[in-house]
Design a protein around this motif. Sequence first.
Motif, PDB file in Angstrom:
ATOM      1  N   ILE A   4       0.839  -1.195   0.000  1.00 31.57           N
ATOM      2  CA  ILE A   4       0.000   0.000   0.000  1.00 31.57           C
ATOM      3  C   ILE A   4       0.876   1.248   0.000  1.00 31.57           C
ATOM      4  CG2 ILE A   4      -1.614   1.360   1.391  1.00 31.57           C
ATOM      5  CD1 ILE A   4      -2.945  -1.293   2.191  1.00 31.57           C
ATOM      6  N   VAL A   5       1.892   1.270   0.841  1.00 31.19           N
ATOM      7  CA  VAL A   5       2.787   2.427   0.914  1.00 31.19           C
ATOM      8  C   VAL A   5       3.513   2.618  -0.409  1.00 31.19           C
ATOM      9  CG1 VAL A   5       4.859   3.364   2.037  1.00 31.19           C
ATOM     10  CG2 VAL A   5       3.060   2.322   3.423  1.00 31.19           C
ATOM     11  N   GLU A   6       4.036   1.537  -0.972  1.00 32.73           N
ATOM     12  CA  GLU A   6       4.744   1.626  -2.257  1.00 32.73           C
ATOM     13  C   GLU A   6       3.823   2.117  -3.365  1.00 32.73           C
ATOM     14  OE1 GLU A   6       6.439  -2.219  -2.989  1.00 32.73           O
ATOM     15  OE2 GLU A   6       7.836  -2.032  -1.317  1.00 32.73           O
ATOM     16  N   ASN A   7       2.597   1.607  -3.402  1.00 34.37           N
ATOM     17  CA  ASN A   7       1.651   2.014  -4.445  1.00 34.37           C
ATOM     18  C   ASN A   7       1.175   3.458  -4.241  1.00 34.37           C
ATOM     19  OD1 ASN A   7       1.892  -0.398  -5.803  1.00 34.37           O
ATOM     20  ND2 ASN A   7       0.070  -1.303  -4.899  1.00 34.37           N
ATOM     21  N   ASN A   8       0.992   3.876  -2.992  1.00 38.93           N
ATOM     22  CA  ASN A   8       0.640   5.271  -2.729  1.00 38.93           C
ATOM     23  C   ASN A   8       1.755   6.197  -3.215  1.00 38.93           C
ATOM     24  OD1 ASN A   8      -1.988   5.612  -1.584  1.00 38.93           O
ATOM     25  ND2 ASN A   8      -1.263   4.647   0.295  1.00 38.93           N
ATOM     26  N   LYS A   9       2.994   5.832  -2.950  1.00 34.96           N
ATOM     27  CA  LYS A   9       4.144   6.627  -3.407  1.00 34.96           C
ATOM     28  C   LYS A   9       4.158   6.679  -4.934  1.00 34.96           C
ATOM     29  CE  LYS A   9       9.163   6.888  -3.143  1.00 34.96           C
ATOM     30  NZ  LYS A   9      10.009   6.173  -4.051  1.00 34.96           N
ATOM     31  N   LEU A  10       3.929   5.559  -5.567  1.00 37.57           N
ATOM     32  CA  LEU A  10       3.899   5.476  -7.022  1.00 37.57           C
ATOM     33  C   LEU A  10       2.832   6.409  -7.601  1.00 37.57           C
ATOM     34  CD1 LEU A  10       5.020   3.712  -9.464  1.00 37.57           C
ATOM     35  CD2 LEU A  10       2.970   2.330  -9.125  1.00 37.57           C
ATOM     36  N   LEU A  11       1.644   6.426  -7.001  1.00 35.53           N
ATOM     37  CA  LEU A  11       0.557   7.274  -7.501  1.00 35.53           C
ATOM     38  C   LEU A  11       0.838   8.754  -7.234  1.00 35.53           C
ATOM     39  CD1 LEU A  11      -2.574   5.106  -6.665  1.00 35.53           C
ATOM     40  CD2 LEU A  11      -1.264   5.222  -8.795  1.00 35.53           C
ATOM     41  N   ALA A  12       1.458   9.077  -6.103  1.00 38.32           N
ATOM     42  CA  ALA A  12       1.829  10.472  -5.822  1.00 38.32           C
ATOM     43  C   ALA A  12       2.847  10.958  -6.853  1.00 38.32           C
ATOM     44  CB  ALA A  12       2.393  10.601  -4.408  1.00 38.32           C
ATOM     45  N   GLU A  13       3.793  10.117  -7.200  1.00 44.46           N
ATOM     46  CA  GLU A  13       4.778  10.487  -8.222  1.00 44.46           C
ATOM     47  C   GLU A  13       4.119  10.612  -9.592  1.00 44.46           C
ATOM     48  OE1 GLU A  13       7.591   7.342  -7.518  1.00 44.46           O
ATOM     49  OE2 GLU A  13       8.732   8.557  -6.069  1.00 44.46           O
ATOM     50  N   PHE A  14       3.167   9.746  -9.895  1.00 42.52           N
ATOM     51  CA  PHE A  14       2.428   9.812 -11.150  1.00 42.52           C
ATOM     52  C   PHE A  14       1.690  11.142 -11.277  1.00 42.52           C
ATOM     53  CE2 PHE A  14      -1.652   8.799 -13.394  1.00 42.52           C
ATOM     54  CZ  PHE A  14      -1.122   8.602 -14.663  1.00 42.52           C
ATOM     55  N   LEU A  15       1.124  11.612 -10.167  1.00 35.98           N
ATOM     56  CA  LEU A  15       0.424  12.894 -10.173  1.00 35.98           C
ATOM     57  C   LEU A  15       1.383  14.079 -10.029  1.00 35.98           C
ATOM     58  CD1 LEU A  15      -2.793  12.206  -8.057  1.00 35.98           C
ATOM     59  CD2 LEU A  15      -2.578  12.374 -10.542  1.00 35.98           C
ATOM     60  N   CYS A 126      -5.027   0.956 -10.742  1.00 34.11           N
ATOM     61  CA  CYS A 126      -4.309   2.179 -11.113  1.00 34.11           C
ATOM     62  C   CYS A 126      -2.815   2.027 -10.859  1.00 34.11           C
ATOM     63  CB  CYS A 126      -4.856   3.381 -10.349  1.00 34.11           C
ATOM     64  SG  CYS A 126      -6.485   3.912 -10.909  1.00 34.11           S
ATOM     65  N   ALA A 127      -2.449   1.408  -9.739  1.00 34.52           N
ATOM     66  CA  ALA A 127      -1.034   1.189  -9.442  1.00 34.52           C
ATOM     67  C   ALA A 127      -0.402   0.258 -10.482  1.00 34.52           C
ATOM     68  CB  ALA A 127      -0.869   0.624  -8.032  1.00 34.52           C
ATOM     69  N   GLU A 128      -1.104  -0.805 -10.856  1.00 40.87           N
ATOM     70  CA  GLU A 128      -0.587  -1.712 -11.880  1.00 40.87           C
ATOM     71  C   GLU A 128      -0.431  -1.002 -13.223  1.00 40.87           C
ATOM     72  OE1 GLU A 128       0.762  -4.741 -11.474  1.00 40.87           O
ATOM     73  OE2 GLU A 128       0.431  -4.249  -9.361  1.00 40.87           O
ATOM     74  N   PHE A 129      -1.387  -0.136 -13.544  1.00 34.99           N
ATOM     75  CA  PHE A 129      -1.297   0.631 -14.786  1.00 34.99           C
ATOM     76  C   PHE A 129      -0.065   1.531 -14.783  1.00 34.99           C
ATOM     77  CE2 PHE A 129      -1.970   4.615 -17.057  1.00 34.99           C
ATOM     78  CZ  PHE A 129      -2.152   4.133 -18.345  1.00 34.99           C
ATOM     79  N   VAL A 130       0.179   2.239 -13.694  1.00 34.16           N
ATOM     80  CA  VAL A 130       1.332   3.147 -13.625  1.00 34.16           C
ATOM     81  C   VAL A 130       2.627   2.354 -13.723  1.00 34.16           C
ATOM     82  CG1 VAL A 130       2.573   4.825 -12.192  1.00 34.16           C
ATOM     83  CG2 VAL A 130       0.073   4.960 -12.416  1.00 34.16           C
ATOM     84  N   LYS A 131       2.687   1.183 -13.091  1.00 37.68           N
ATOM     85  CA  LYS A 131       3.876   0.318 -13.220  1.00 37.68           C
ATOM     86  C   LYS A 131       4.070  -0.089 -14.676  1.00 37.68           C
ATOM     87  CE  LYS A 131       3.377  -1.603  -8.599  1.00 37.68           C
ATOM     88  NZ  LYS A 131       2.927  -2.763  -7.816  1.00 37.68           N
ATOM     89  N   TRP A 132       2.974  -0.474 -15.340  1.00 33.89           N
ATOM     90  CA  TRP A 132       3.021  -0.867 -16.750  1.00 33.89           C
ATOM     91  C   TRP A 132       3.487   0.325 -17.586  1.00 33.89           C
ATOM     92  CZ3 TRP A 132       0.332   1.296 -20.826  1.00 33.89           C
ATOM     93  CH2 TRP A 132       0.440   0.626 -22.039  1.00 33.89           C
ATOM     94  N   LEU A 133       2.939   1.494 -17.318  1.00 35.09           N
ATOM     95  CA  LEU A 133       3.279   2.698 -18.071  1.00 35.09           C
ATOM     96  C   LEU A 133       4.767   3.035 -17.903  1.00 35.09           C
ATOM     97  CD1 LEU A 133       1.896   4.966 -19.765  1.00 35.09           C
ATOM     98  CD2 LEU A 133       1.719   6.255 -17.632  1.00 35.09           C
ATOM     99  N   ASN A 134       5.261   2.979 -16.680  1.00 33.45           N
ATOM    100  CA  ASN A 134       6.671   3.272 -16.430  1.00 33.45           C
ATOM    101  C   ASN A 134       7.589   2.290 -17.149  1.00 33.45           C
ATOM    102  OD1 ASN A 134       5.988   5.446 -14.819  1.00 33.45           O
ATOM    103  ND2 ASN A 134       6.228   4.332 -12.895  1.00 33.45           N
ATOM    104  N   LYS A 135       7.170   1.044 -17.216  1.00 34.86           N
ATOM    105  CA  LYS A 135       7.962   0.007 -17.877  1.00 34.86           C
ATOM    106  C   LYS A 135       7.925   0.135 -19.406  1.00 34.86           C
ATOM    107  CE  LYS A 135       8.351  -5.011 -18.027  1.00 34.86           C
ATOM    108  NZ  LYS A 135       7.775  -6.270 -17.562  1.00 34.86           N
ATOM    109  N   ASN A 136       6.831   0.668 -19.947  1.00 37.12           N
ATOM    110  CA  ASN A 136       6.627   0.713 -21.395  1.00 37.12           C
ATOM    111  C   ASN A 136       6.749   2.112 -22.005  1.00 37.12           C
ATOM    112  OD1 ASN A 136       5.791  -2.127 -22.176  1.00 37.12           O
ATOM    113  ND2 ASN A 136       4.512  -1.723 -20.404  1.00 37.12           N
TER     114      ASN A 136
END
Length: 137
Positions: A4-15, A126-136
Amino acid sequence: MKNIVENNKLLAEFLEFEKVKFLNGCYTFIIPDYLSHGEYKNLTLEDNKEVVAWDVENLIFHKDWNWLMEVVEKIHGMRSYGVLINPNGTYIQDEDDKVICMTFKNEEVNGEIISSSNIEATFNCCAEFVKWLNKNK
């Protein structure tokens, strides 16, 4: 909880939340005014601007629809990606209707329920999407 913490950080960085790193290595994110709702300004920046800032462990994309919908709206605004939320879960697809990620309410992985509600399913998707987006990129 770690996820949860890792995914929250990921979404904050995405925004593109502004991030402040302290000497102890902890990250603190400056919460935009549209999400801070007039909360007490608890950090003064070098330019003497006072802001609301939360440690990464306190971000709430996983339990606040207002926060999470900011992510959904940003995804909708990108290259015709669509986020579809229904009573059973959430999926994100591209303009060719290819599903990028899909999560379900009450989804179980290795005997553990990872999404017991619609907000958790949407958060995970949404977290999985951002991970996919960062990878691709």
